[in-house]
Motif scaffolding. Structure first.
Motif, PDB file in Angstrom:
ATOM      1  N   ILE A 261       0.848  -1.190   0.000  1.00 55.22           N
ATOM      2  CA  ILE A 261       0.000   0.000   0.000  1.00 55.22           C
ATOM      3  C   ILE A 261       0.882   1.237   0.000  1.00 55.22           C
ATOM      4  N   PHE A 262       0.547   2.185  -0.857  1.00 61.43           N
ATOM      5  CA  PHE A 262       1.200   3.489  -0.853  1.00 61.43           C
ATOM      6  C   PHE A 262       0.179   4.537  -0.433  1.00 61.43           C
ATOM      7  N   SER A 263       0.576   5.404   0.520  1.00 58.41           N
ATOM      8  CA  SER A 263      -0.296   6.479   0.954  1.00 58.41           C
ATOM      9  C   SER A 263       0.551   7.623   1.508  1.00 58.41           C
ATOM     10  N   SER A 264      -0.101   8.591   2.126  1.00 64.26           N
ATOM     11  CA  SER A 264       0.580   9.756   2.690  1.00 64.26           C
ATOM     12  C   SER A 264      -0.056  10.128   4.016  1.00 64.26           C
ATOM     13  N   ASP A 265       0.744  10.707   4.914  1.00 66.10           N
ATOM     14  CA  ASP A 265       0.246  11.029   6.253  1.00 66.10           C
ATOM     15  C   ASP A 265      -0.719  12.209   6.265  1.00 66.10           C
ATOM     16  N   ASN A 266      -0.623  13.077   5.278  1.00 72.63           N
ATOM     17  CA  ASN A 266      -1.544  14.217   5.145  1.00 72.63           C
ATOM     18  C   ASN A 266      -1.301  14.857   3.789  1.00 72.63           C
ATOM     19  N   GLY A 267      -2.056  15.908   3.505  1.00 74.82           N
ATOM     20  CA  GLY A 267      -1.911  16.591   2.235  1.00 74.82           C
ATOM     21  C   GLY A 267      -0.640  17.416   2.153  1.00 74.82           C
ATOM     22  N   PRO A 268      -0.405  18.083   1.021  1.00 71.69           N
ATOM     23  CA  PRO A 268       0.864  18.763   0.790  1.00 71.69           C
ATOM     24  C   PRO A 268       0.990  20.077   1.546  1.00 71.69           C
ATOM     25  N   ALA A 269       2.228  20.363   1.984  1.00 66.12           N
ATOM     26  CA  ALA A 269       2.527  21.689   2.527  1.00 66.12           C
ATOM     27  C   ALA A 269       2.496  22.693   1.384  1.00 66.12           C
ATOM     28  N   ARG A 270       2.360  23.949   1.737  1.00 65.52           N
ATOM     29  CA  ARG A 270       2.264  24.962   0.686  1.00 65.52           C
ATOM     30  C   ARG A 270       2.920  26.250   1.155  1.00 65.52           C
ATOM     31  N   ALA A 271       3.795  26.803   0.313  1.00 64.18           N
ATOM     32  CA  ALA A 271       4.467  28.051   0.639  1.00 64.18           C
ATOM     33  C   ALA A 271       3.521  29.226   0.465  1.00 64.18           C
ATOM     34  N   ARG A 272       3.817  30.317   1.160  1.00 64.68           N
ATOM     35  CA  ARG A 272       3.076  31.551   0.950  1.00 64.68           C
ATOM     36  C   ARG A 272       3.406  32.128  -0.426  1.00 64.68           C
ATOM     37  N   GLU A 273       2.475  32.841  -0.992  1.00 61.32           N
ATOM     38  CA  GLU A 273       2.667  33.458  -2.290  1.00 61.32           C
ATOM     39  C   GLU A 273       3.910  34.357  -2.268  1.00 61.32           C
ATOM     40  N   SER A 283      16.871  18.992  12.456  1.00 62.77           N
ATOM     41  CA  SER A 283      17.795  18.296  13.343  1.00 62.77           C
ATOM     42  C   SER A 283      17.803  16.788  13.129  1.00 62.77           C
ATOM     43  N   ALA A 284      16.785  16.264  12.436  1.00 56.81           N
ATOM     44  CA  ALA A 284      16.720  14.819  12.183  1.00 56.81           C
ATOM     45  C   ALA A 284      17.277  14.432  10.825  1.00 56.81           C
ATOM     46  N   THR A 285      17.116  15.297   9.815  1.00 58.19           N
ATOM     47  CA  THR A 285      17.517  14.907   8.456  1.00 58.19           C
ATOM     48  C   THR A 285      18.558  15.822   7.835  1.00 58.19           C
ATOM     49  N   GLY A 286      18.843  16.977   8.425  1.00 58.23           N
ATOM     50  CA  GLY A 286      19.907  17.826   7.926  1.00 58.23           C
ATOM     51  C   GLY A 286      19.420  19.028   7.127  1.00 58.23           C
ATOM     52  N   VAL A 287      20.321  19.520   6.239  1.00 59.95           N
ATOM     53  CA  VAL A 287      20.092  20.757   5.499  1.00 59.95           C
ATOM     54  C   VAL A 287      19.489  20.465   4.131  1.00 59.95           C
ATOM     55  N   GLY A 288      18.560  21.303   3.717  1.00 63.14           N
ATOM     56  CA  GLY A 288      17.976  21.184   2.387  1.00 63.14           C
ATOM     57  C   GLY A 288      17.202  22.447   2.057  1.00 63.14           C
ATOM     58  N   PHE A 289      16.546  22.438   0.932  1.00 55.38           N
ATOM     59  CA  PHE A 289      15.746  23.585   0.527  1.00 55.38           C
ATOM     60  C   PHE A 289      14.493  23.684   1.399  1.00 55.38           C
ATOM     61  N   GLY A 290      14.031  24.925   1.602  1.00 57.76           N
ATOM     62  CA  GLY A 290      12.937  25.179   2.512  1.00 57.76           C
ATOM     63  C   GLY A 290      11.559  25.153   1.886  1.00 57.76           C
ATOM     64  N   ILE A 291      10.599  25.708   2.613  1.00 59.41           N
ATOM     65  CA  ILE A 291       9.173  25.578   2.320  1.00 59.41           C
ATOM     66  C   ILE A 291       8.781  26.162   0.964  1.00 59.41           C
ATOM     67  N   ALA A 292       9.558  27.097   0.431  1.00 58.30           N
ATOM     68  CA  ALA A 292       9.181  27.706  -0.853  1.00 58.30           C
ATOM     69  C   ALA A 292       9.166  26.690  -1.992  1.00 58.30           C
ATOM     70  N   ALA A 293       9.825  25.556  -1.805  1.00 56.82           N
ATOM     71  CA  ALA A 293       9.815  24.505  -2.833  1.00 56.82           C
ATOM     72  C   ALA A 293       8.649  23.542  -2.661  1.00 56.82           C
ATOM     73  N   SER A 294       7.776  23.795  -1.702  1.00 56.95           N
ATOM     74  CA  SER A 294       6.605  22.935  -1.492  1.00 56.95           C
ATOM     75  C   SER A 294       5.560  23.257  -2.550  1.00 56.95           C
ATOM     76  N   LYS A 295       5.469  22.421  -3.551  1.00 52.62           N
ATOM     77  CA  LYS A 295       4.619  22.687  -4.713  1.00 52.62           C
ATOM     78  C   LYS A 295       3.529  21.629  -4.881  1.00 52.62           C
ATOM     79  N   GLY A 296       3.193  20.927  -3.813  1.00 54.71           N
ATOM     80  CA  GLY A 296       2.238  19.834  -3.918  1.00 54.71           C
ATOM     81  C   GLY A 296       0.858  20.269  -4.372  1.00 54.71           C
ATOM     82  N   LEU A 297       0.177  19.359  -5.069  1.00 58.07           N
ATOM     83  CA  LEU A 297      -1.152  19.623  -5.610  1.00 58.07           C
ATOM     84  C   LEU A 297      -2.183  18.664  -5.005  1.00 58.07           C
ATOM     85  N   THR A 298      -3.410  19.135  -4.913  1.00 58.67           N
ATOM     86  CA  THR A 298      -4.468  18.353  -4.270  1.00 58.67           C
ATOM     87  C   THR A 298      -5.539  17.862  -5.228  1.00 58.67           C
ATOM     88  N   GLY A 299      -5.366  18.081  -6.521  1.00 57.53           N
ATOM     89  CA  GLY A 299      -6.388  17.649  -7.466  1.00 57.53           C
ATOM     90  C   GLY A 299      -7.709  18.371  -7.307  1.00 57.53           C
TER      91      GLY A 299
END
Length: 472
Positions: A261-273, A283-299
């Motif tokens: 089974i593939f699923s997700s814990d909740n819907g996508p995060a979304r950056a402010r305009e 602190s658990a996974t390290g450094v990466g790009f932030g919330i502005a790259a959250s481009k998830g879609l909900t159909g």
């Protein structure tokens, strides 16, 4: 049920070898005691799949599951955020029963919100029930039914897992992308022992920070926007690791005997305009790009992560079990909930529920095997952190929801803020029917009041960190 598009079927036939579907009675299916692999993504939007029509994200391996199984369009998780959603999967209970109404954070924040510091290991737990039926159990990936910032929180072994590698948990933080290799090694070991297995593969993507490997961005040269490129690359890497696990099932000759089974814990995060793309640190996974790259879609679903509209809780749910679950099908009618997973998995595994335990969910084996239904015989409830805003100000305004049969009722306790939807006829929540059906609103308010009265006033059990002493 509907069939998925023929072109996806043709593509997947090159990479997947599933048995043709033939109807199998639930009792016969349960007798086979399959392995169970539950892939739970983090903030993966409903439309963030090729087979769900995303404009640029490509997920060929998850699409393989859709071709070889059934894509359930009405699945909902028990919260719009991480920790309560995961609590529901593990316990089969609404997370409010454990005062888990938001994500686990620092001790001070947990105390302020009336939350415990972790889920009580003594609570009824899915992996322990499966262990009692002879299953080998493992958890690889995100944990977050405690937090790595709380060092005395219990490890996964205290919840019924024979083997684990976790992050967002106490102890050593497993590198987030070691999830697939650890799962494959566990499958090999279980096969050698001739034991059925249950694996939680709880992947990091696409939660922030976005840890992007350059070669995956190179797969999307047409994407000029950095956020789009980062998002597509992040999901491509996750999909590839999922493909490695599916390939391993084939190589080990276990695919036909494994429910995936593939699923997700909740819907996508979304950056402010207009939010600027910056780096962030976890602190658990390290450094990466932030919330502005959250481009998830909900159909087209309302809201995003943290909302109790469908955009926050109606997420992908694709199930494959060759020869048992219909292949290449879409079920856009059956209403399955995350609290149904425990009784369903236990039924499939032939595991007895813990003595005295009553799940909030229902056994959905027949639904998985192709018996489509609308509505539910058992009501669903949500309770989230209080966000007392007006509906027009934010999609996060509702902190109570009831789904009863085909009705969905949202409120924040203010009589002027109530919405009612026919969630079967109107799954995108486009028409608020509260004024047109005041009698239904009253009935659902009464159901909500009665349910809230069953909840504990405060957390109990061994659920508090020693760090709480420093707050006094």
């Amino acid at each position: 049920m509907k069939k998925i598009p023929m072109i996806i079927t043709l593509i997947a036939s090159l990479v997947s070898t599933s048995l043709p579907y033939s109807h199998v009675e639930a009792s016969e299916a349960v007798a086979s005691r399959p392995n169970i692999l539950f892939i739970f993504a983090d903030d993966w939007g409903w439309e963030d799949l090729s087979c769900h029509g995303h404009p640029y994200v490509r997920t060929p391996n998850i699409d393989r599951l859709a071709v070889g199984g059934t894509d359930f369009h009405r699945f909902t998780v028990a919260s719009g955020v991480c920790s309560p959603s995961r609590t529901a999967v593990m316990t089969g209970h609404f997370p409010a029963r454990y005062n888990v109404d938001g994500h686990f954070a620092w001790v001070k924040d947990n105390a302020r919100r009336g939350m415990p510091d972790w889920v009580d290991p003594a609570a009824p737990m899915l992996p322990r029930m499966l262990q009692s039926a002879g299953y080998r159990t493992a958890h690889f990936g995100k944990w977050h039914v405690s937090n790595n910032m709380i060092p005395d929180s219990p490890p996964a072994s205290e919840y019924g897992y024979d083997e684990y590698g976790t992050f967002n948990a106490s102890g050593e933080q497993m590198p987030y992308d070691h999830d697939a290799r650890r799962a494959i090694a566990f499958m090999e070991k279980a096969k050698a022992e001739e034991r059925p297995f249950f694996i939680n593969l709880w992947i990091h993507e696409p939660h922030t920070p976005f840890h992007v490997i350059p070669k995956y961005r190179q797969m999307f040269p047409e994407l000029e926007d950095d956020g789009d490129s980062i998002y597509a690359a992040t999901l491509a890497y996750a999909d590839e690791r999922i493909g490695e696990v599916l390939d391993a099932l084939d190589a080990l000759d276990l695919a036909d005997d494994t429910l995936v089974i593939f699923s997700s814990d909740n819907g996508p995060a979304r950056a402010r305009e207009g939010q600027e793309l910056t780096m962030s640190y976890d602190s658990a996974t390290g450094v990466g790009f932030g919330i502005a790259a959250s481009k998830g879609l909900t159909g087209g679903r309302k809201g995003y992560k943290a909302a109790l509209y469908q955009g926050g809780i109606n997420v992908p749910f694709i199930a494959r079990w060759p020869g048992k679950i219909p292949e290449g099908a879409i079920d856009d009618q059956s209403m399955i909930s995350a609290v149904d997973l425990l009784p369903t998995f236990c039924s499939i595994a032939g595991a007895d529920l813990a003595e005295g335990y009553e799940p909030d969910g229902i056994n959905q084996v027949a639904t998985l095997l192709g018996e489509s239904t609308t509505g539910r015989e058992k009501d669903l409830f949500w309770k989230s952190e209080t966000r007392r805003t007006k509906p027009e100000a934010s999609s996060h305004w509702a902190n109570y929801v009831v789904v009863s049969d085909h009705w969905k009722f949202l409120t924040n306790g203010d009589p002027s803020n109530m919405e009612l939807y026919d969630i079967v006829a109107d799954p995108l929540e486009s028409e608020n029917l509260a004024e047109a059906h005041p009698e239904t609103v009253l009935q659902l308010q009464q159901k909500l009041t009665a349910w809230l009265a069953t909840l504990p006033a405060e957390p109990t059990g061994d659920v508090f960190s020693e760090l709480r002493d420093s707050l006094e």
